[in-house]
Design a protein around this motif. Structure first.
Motif, PDB file in Angstrom:
ATOM      1  N   LYS A 122       0.837  -1.212   0.000  1.00  0.00           N
ATOM      2  CA  LYS A 122       0.000   0.000   0.000  1.00  0.00           C
ATOM      3  C   LYS A 122       0.867   1.255   0.000  1.00  0.00           C
ATOM      4  O   LYS A 122       0.577   2.234  -0.692  1.00  0.00           O
ATOM      5  N   THR A 178       2.521   1.706  -3.574  1.00  0.00           N
ATOM      6  CA  THR A 178       1.568   2.118  -4.605  1.00  0.00           C
ATOM      7  C   THR A 178       1.040   3.518  -4.342  1.00  0.00           C
ATOM      8  O   THR A 178       0.756   4.263  -5.288  1.00  0.00           O
ATOM      9  N   ASP A 200       3.549   5.757  -5.657  1.00  0.00           N
ATOM     10  CA  ASP A 200       3.470   5.780  -7.117  1.00  0.00           C
ATOM     11  C   ASP A 200       2.345   6.686  -7.591  1.00  0.00           C
ATOM     12  O   ASP A 200       2.497   7.415  -8.575  1.00  0.00           O
ATOM     13  N   LEU A 211       1.273  -5.342  -6.366  1.00  0.00           N
ATOM     14  CA  LEU A 211       1.674  -4.222  -7.214  1.00  0.00           C
ATOM     15  C   LEU A 211       1.075  -4.353  -8.608  1.00  0.00           C
ATOM     16  O   LEU A 211       0.895  -3.351  -9.311  1.00  0.00           O
ATOM     17  N   GLY A 245      -1.908  -5.588  -9.187  1.00  0.00           N
ATOM     18  CA  GLY A 245      -3.360  -5.557  -9.123  1.00  0.00           C
ATOM     19  C   GLY A 245      -3.993  -6.911  -8.870  1.00  0.00           C
ATOM     20  O   GLY A 245      -5.218  -7.044  -8.897  1.00  0.00           O
ATOM     21  N   ASN A 256      -5.380  -4.097  -3.307  1.00  0.00           N
ATOM     22  CA  ASN A 256      -4.475  -2.950  -3.286  1.00  0.00           C
ATOM     23  C   ASN A 256      -4.895  -1.947  -4.351  1.00  0.00           C
ATOM     24  O   ASN A 256      -4.460  -2.032  -5.508  1.00  0.00           O
ATOM     25  N   GLU A 257      -5.720  -1.007  -4.008  1.00  0.00           N
ATOM     26  CA  GLU A 257      -6.199   0.037  -4.918  1.00  0.00           C
ATOM     27  C   GLU A 257      -6.176   1.377  -4.187  1.00  0.00           C
ATOM     28  O   GLU A 257      -6.393   1.422  -2.977  1.00  0.00           O
ATOM     29  N   ARG A 280      -4.056   2.067  -7.978  1.00  0.00           N
ATOM     30  CA  ARG A 280      -2.701   1.878  -8.514  1.00  0.00           C
ATOM     31  C   ARG A 280      -2.530   2.793  -9.722  1.00  0.00           C
ATOM     32  O   ARG A 280      -3.457   2.947 -10.515  1.00  0.00           O
ATOM     33  N   TYR A 281      -1.370   3.392  -9.849  1.00  0.00           N
ATOM     34  CA  TYR A 281      -1.107   4.290 -10.977  1.00  0.00           C
ATOM     35  C   TYR A 281      -0.650   3.509 -12.199  1.00  0.00           C
ATOM     36  O   TYR A 281      -0.945   3.884 -13.328  1.00  0.00           O
ATOM     37  N   ASP A 297       0.398  -0.651 -13.844  1.00  0.00           N
ATOM     38  CA  ASP A 297       0.225  -2.090 -13.686  1.00  0.00           C
ATOM     39  C   ASP A 297       1.500  -2.772 -13.205  1.00  0.00           C
ATOM     40  O   ASP A 297       1.461  -3.934 -12.802  1.00  0.00           O
TER      41      ASP A 297
END
Length: 316
Positions: A95, A98, A101, A149, A151, A168-169, A171-172, A174
């Motif tokens: 977390k 990301t 990121d 990382l 998704g 995990n959201e 995310r910028y 993939d």
């Protein structure tokens, strides 16, 4: 993702009031960006390390500081060298990286290692365990963090960690690049070959050719093309003519290079890039924060790493 020329900021002992400490870190990151560095990295420690200073010297928590730096610079990638896996649950680390990121618009790199600084663990209450246990934890963590990382929603019932469809959201990207750091040929190099995009080799300069040979073997063991695993070396630089004392232990070891900017560049070209290392990450602990030093290093090294990058593309 490419780390060709990175600046690690290893200390925050600038002789300034606390209110002026982070502005000095920002200034270093901005100078590095202007000088052509592609990555700025912080150590993930809570105490200062032996060889760099006393345990109670100023240390910033890495991910909080990197998040703030993300709004201070526009181009450079941001990372730790490297995250101590033992300090955070792997889902929390996923977390954090990301989020970095997202905040930086796609400039985060996950640097990670097994953890090693026993004093920090003991005094702060982190479980240290044995060498073997720390690497068992690291491999389990990578089995959780790397899918998160991407998704994916990993479930793992391991010896050390347990997850159930971990989400995990947002995310910028993939894929956030993963960098392992260390020198261990049996464990670190094996994990790098299996999980990483990049390996930062923390070893004496004279050992680099042998380390690269072993790394190629580790890649061959899992049928990975070693050209797909980028490498860098961590170096300590002491520049002549900038008034830097050289009594810091880190500046005396086998990873240190001293001299004028041109002498330093020649030595790195001959002994590091010439050995087949793809890039360099430098730190300047004896200079603390002295405006102009980062610029001088960048101007000397940027042409070398650019040429090395071109050679790599041509070769592959």
């Amino acid at each position: 993702m490419t780390i060709r020329l990175g600046l690690q900021i290893p200390n925050f002992s600038y002789g300034t009031p606390v209110a002026e400490l982070f502005p000095a870190v920002q200034a270093q990151a901005r100078e590095a960006e202007a000088a052509g560095f592609d990555t700025v990295l912080l150590m993930d420690h809570f105490y200062q390390l032996p060889g760099l200073g006393e345990p109670d010297e100023p240390m910033l928590e890495a991910y909080t500081a990197l998040g703030a730096l993300a709004t201070s610079v526009e181009r450079v990638q941001l990372s730790t060298l490297v995250t101590g896996n033992t300090y955070r649950n792997p889902t929390l680390l996923a977390k954090e990286i990301t989020t970095l990121d997202v905040v930086s618009a796609g400039r985060a790199i996950l640097g990670i290692g097994a953890g090693w600084f026993e004093l920090e663990h003991r005094q702060l209450g982190f479980e240290f365990g044995t060498f073997t246990e720390r690497f068992e934890k690291l491999e389990e963590a990578l089995q959780i963090v790397v899918p998160m990382l991407h998704g994916e929603r990993p479930s793992l019932s391991g010896k050390w960690y347990h997850t159930e469809g971990a989400i995990n959201e947002p995310r910028y990207r993939d894929h956030i690049p993963v960098m392992l750091g260390g020198s261990g040929e049996k464990k670190t190099f094996r994990l790098a070959a299996r999980y990483a995009d990049h390996l930062n080799i923390i070893a004496d300069i004279d050992q680099l050719p042998g380390k690269l040979s072993v790394l190629r073997q580790r890649c061959a063991e899992i049928d990975r093309n070693p050209a797909t695993l980028e490498t860098s070396a961590l170096l300590t630089i002491v520049l002549d003519g900038y008034g830097a004392p050289s009594n810091i232990g880190e500046a005396q070891g086998g990873r240190a290079i001293a001299g004028t900017p041109q002498q330093v560049a020649d030595e790195i070209q001959r002994r590091v890039l010439g050995a087949g290392i793809d890039g360099v990450i430098v730190n300047l602990p004896t200079h603390r924060y002295t405006p102009g030093v980062i610029t001088a290093v960048g101007e000397a090294l940027k042409p070398l790493v650019d040429a090395q990058s071109g050679n790599r593309v041509t070769a592959h």
